[in-house]
Every structure is written in structure tokens, then in C-alpha cells.
Motif scaffolding. Sequence first.
Motif, mmCIF file in Angstrom:
data_model
loop_
_atom_site.group_PDB
_atom_site.id
_atom_site.type_symbol
_atom_site.label_atom_id
_atom_site.label_comp_id
_atom_site.label_asym_id
_atom_site.label_seq_id
_atom_site.Cartn_x
_atom_site.Cartn_y
_atom_site.Cartn_z
ATOM 1 N N PHE A 29 0.853 -1.191 0.000
ATOM 2 C CA PHE A 29 0.000 0.000 0.000
ATOM 3 C C PHE A 29 0.890 1.243 0.000
ATOM 4 C CE2 PHE A 29 -3.232 -2.928 1.907
ATOM 5 C CZ PHE A 29 -4.178 -2.793 0.893
ATOM 6 N N ASP A 30 1.079 1.828 -1.187
ATOM 7 C CA ASP A 30 1.991 2.962 -1.315
ATOM 8 C C ASP A 30 1.388 4.175 -2.007
ATOM 9 O OD1 ASP A 30 1.901 2.108 -3.972
ATOM 10 O OD2 ASP A 30 3.811 1.054 -3.840
ATOM 11 N N SER A 31 0.061 4.208 -2.145
ATOM 12 C CA SER A 31 -0.557 5.396 -2.743
ATOM 13 C C SER A 31 -1.971 5.583 -2.220
ATOM 14 C CB SER A 31 -0.574 5.295 -4.267
ATOM 15 O OG SER A 31 -1.416 4.256 -4.702
ATOM 16 N N PHE A 32 -2.316 6.818 -1.948
ATOM 17 C CA PHE A 32 -3.666 7.137 -1.487
ATOM 18 C C PHE A 32 -4.089 8.493 -2.039
ATOM 19 C CE2 PHE A 32 -6.523 9.316 1.495
ATOM 20 C CZ PHE A 32 -7.594 8.425 1.505
ATOM 21 N N VAL A 33 -5.254 8.507 -2.664
ATOM 22 C CA VAL A 33 -5.872 9.744 -3.140
ATOM 23 C C VAL A 33 -7.261 9.798 -2.537
ATOM 24 C CG1 VAL A 33 -6.604 11.090 -5.131
ATOM 25 C CG2 VAL A 33 -4.578 9.626 -5.303
ATOM 26 N N ASP A 34 -7.568 10.881 -1.827
ATOM 27 C CA ASP A 34 -8.853 10.988 -1.131
ATOM 28 C C ASP A 34 -9.968 11.339 -2.111
ATOM 29 O OD1 ASP A 34 -10.716 10.988 0.851
ATOM 30 O OD2 ASP A 34 -10.095 12.905 1.740
ATOM 31 N N LEU A 44 -4.422 3.115 0.560
ATOM 32 C CA LEU A 44 -3.657 3.429 1.762
ATOM 33 C C LEU A 44 -2.216 3.697 1.346
ATOM 34 C CD1 LEU A 44 -3.942 3.448 4.945
ATOM 35 C CD2 LEU A 44 -3.013 1.134 4.893
ATOM 36 N N SER A 45 -1.564 4.614 2.032
ATOM 37 C CA SER A 45 -0.160 4.897 1.746
ATOM 38 C C SER A 45 0.647 4.899 3.031
ATOM 39 C CB SER A 45 -0.004 6.255 1.055
ATOM 40 O OG SER A 45 1.371 6.610 0.955
ATOM 41 N N LYS A 47 3.229 6.423 3.523
ATOM 42 C CA LYS A 47 3.798 7.754 3.742
ATOM 43 C C LYS A 47 2.802 8.701 4.408
ATOM 44 C CE LYS A 47 6.951 7.505 -0.209
ATOM 45 N NZ LYS A 47 7.312 8.097 -1.526
ATOM 46 N N SER A 48 1.538 8.598 4.048
ATOM 47 C CA SER A 48 0.562 9.596 4.504
ATOM 48 C C SER A 48 -0.447 9.091 5.509
ATOM 49 C CB SER A 48 -0.192 10.159 3.287
ATOM 50 O OG SER A 48 -0.925 9.121 2.631
ATOM 51 N N CYS A 49 -0.512 7.760 5.764
ATOM 52 C CA CYS A 49 -1.546 7.249 6.664
ATOM 53 C C CYS A 49 -1.309 7.717 8.101
ATOM 54 C CB CYS A 49 -1.608 5.727 6.612
ATOM 55 S SG CYS A 49 -0.183 4.864 7.307
ATOM 56 N N GLU A 50 -2.392 7.910 8.819
ATOM 57 C CA GLU A 50 -2.307 8.262 10.240
ATOM 58 C C GLU A 50 -2.053 6.994 11.045
ATOM 59 O OE1 GLU A 50 -4.969 10.520 13.718
ATOM 60 O OE2 GLU A 50 -5.854 10.017 11.778
ATOM 61 N N VAL A 51 -1.147 7.065 11.998
ATOM 62 C CA VAL A 51 -0.849 5.920 12.864
ATOM 63 C C VAL A 51 -1.183 6.296 14.302
ATOM 64 C CG1 VAL A 51 0.919 4.342 13.727
ATOM 65 C CG2 VAL A 51 0.983 5.092 11.330
#
Length: 404
Positions: A29-34, A44-45, A47-51
Motif C-alpha cells: 500500500f503505497d498510494s492514497f488519493v482521497d 492506503l499509503s 507515507k501519509s496514513c495516520e498511525v
Amino acid sequence: MVMVAGEITTQAKLDYDKVVRGVVEQIGFDSFVDDLSSVDSKGLSHKSCEVLVRINKQSPDIAGGVHVGKEDLDVGAGDQGIMFGYASDETSDCMPLTHSMATRLGKTLTEVRKSGECWWLRPDGKTQVTIEYLQHPDGSVEPKKIHTVVISTQHAEPLKAVRSKECVGYKGAEMTAPSMEAMNKEIEEKVIKRTLEQIKLKNGQPAITLYGSHTHLHINPSGKFIIGGPQGDAGLTGRKIIIDTYGGWGAHGGGAFSGKDPTKVDRSAAYICRQMAKSVVNSGLSARCLVQLSYAIGVAKPLSLFVETYGSEKGSLTVDDITNILKIEFDCRPGAIAQSLALREPKYQETAAYCHFGREAVTKNGIKFFEWENPKDLAKYKSMNSSQVEAALKASNFLTKWVD
């Protein structure tokens, strides 16, 4: 968003955020566009996902009742509950063919995606298998034909997605994703047929011999599956425990495995139940076997041991005899399980996908993986009768391991 929650007691300093993002990236999972209309988003990415991390120390009440001040073999169960293990002689690894197929199909999907052979596949996906069985009078079951295979797998946009954009770091010749029809054909050839060639039935033949024109295929039956991951569907409650075990065969006590240390019998006792069931079947004592244990929190000895062979026991042995044989040969106290199956080693990442059972028991760098898949040899009991088994039980130290 990824949430990590639970209780842990450790002196180690862990960067949970880094660990989570690394796993998300490893999955793919390396790309996410809302934007649900986007064909570029994988859902899901890393780099940008909230943890979100919500981890606390273990309750001192539980720690005091389970392990504090106790010798290793006297460590109590970390919780109450019932656990099951199952085995069937229909395949060489004593797993039900339906579940062995379903989990291995998922693994092959990942392999052909990560190898680049089917680069247009994306991480999300699930499988389902229907097989026609014949149940014999002796209680054993025999798969006769593969009736239906369902594969729903995320993919890049057909005829438009290009490999350099879809696969991070790709530097080779440019490629365009095939049509849906071509994708489905590749999945049949490179995933379904390849997987079936690797599964061996009890007659020594590969499972591909049960596949043919009679098999119904449903590959991405919804038409397309571009939007995936948590962006597409985040509902999996209750399903993981079935994927991790036997696909609905046998029984399940309801407890999940992942994230639990060896004192948590939801995990460790399920492992020893599998080893006991597989040992019975692999040694020829019965064609099928279900083993159940139960525990109370803080108590080391199991409260009960139950064995079901579905009428498939062989020779002069009864189900009670097989139960007594397991009492002789196995120690199911949590501390003993942790020792015999080498559960206090850092090796659980490999169990997180593709089932905890039916895997190859291997040793890597001195660490034992899937040790519960190594069956004990119980063949010496095949020629015994009930009186001989009873005598062997009385001569053993079973009361140090089991309740009377």
C-alpha cells in the motif's frame, strides 16, 4: 489510518510508527488519493496514513495471577477459554483442501504481484473455494472435484495504467495493464493452476487433477476492483480467526492469535491442539481428528481435553484410547507449550498472513518457525488395545500435566 492497541510489558524502546509504516509498505500500500473516482489510489499509503498508538502495560492483576513469581512450567493460562486443533488425511499436510487452496491462492497472488509477473495486481484481495466431497462410512472425507473458485483481487486500471507509475521504483521497459479478460486469464493460469499443482492429495496426485471444465470460476465477479484497501472496504470483523485456522472445518473457540504471547492460550493452546490432531492423523490412528482444550486464567493445567475422530479411528483403538495417548505424549501447560514449540522467539511476522497451519516447519538462523507442524510419531500405539493404552497411561506421569 492504522491503530495499534493493547497491553505489553517490555524494557525495549519501540518506534511503533516506523514499524507500522514499514509493514504497510511491505504489503504494497503505497498510494492514497482521497477521491473514490481516482484510479491511482491503492487505498492506503505508508507515507501519509495516520498511525494511532494506544499501548499500555499489562494489568498487574493479570501478571500476578499468571506468571509473577512462578517457575516456567507453573505459569498459568493468560485467560480462560476453549481452543481447537483439526487435521484430516485428505492432503499431505493434513489440512482440509478447501482451506489449503484458499490460503495458498492468496499467497500466490502476492508472489506474482511482487515478482512483477502480474505487476498490475494490487495488494487487496480475497479467495473462496467450494469442493465436492465424498464422506466415507469410516468417517474420512475425500475431495472429488473442485466445484467453484472465487477470486476478488484489486488491480490497476485495465488498458490504461502504466507500470512505471503503478510500481514504485520500476525502471524497465514501459508496459500497459492488460484488459480485464486478459487479467482474468492470467490469474487462472499463473495463480489458480500454479497453486493447485503445488498441493498434494493423499493419493500422491496434485490437486490440479480435481480441476477442469466442471469448475466454475468467478474472478472479480463484480466487474472491476480498482478501489481497494481500507478506502474500499474496512469490514473484516470475525473473519480473520477463520482464515488463520481451518476455514470453518473442525471448530473454533473464538480467540484470535496475532499479538499474543505464549501465556495467552488462545494462541499457544491452538498451536498444540493442531500438533496433537496432526500427530494422530499423520501416525495413522484416525483419518480425521479434532482436539479441544479448555483453561482457566492463572491455572497451569488444562481443565479438559476432548477428542473427536468422526468415527474414523483405526484398528482397535477407541476415541478414549486416543485421548489417553495424547495425555501420555503431550504436556499442554502454557509453560510447557512455550518450551516444546519454541514460542519465545521473534518469529511471528510470518504467521500474520496465509494461515498459521499447514505451513512448512523450518529452522532459520536457529529460530524454529511453525514448529507445531512437526507431528509426533505415535505409530507405536497403532497395534495396542485399550488395556495396553490404559496401562501405559497409568505408568506415565500424566497427573503432573493433566487434571484427574
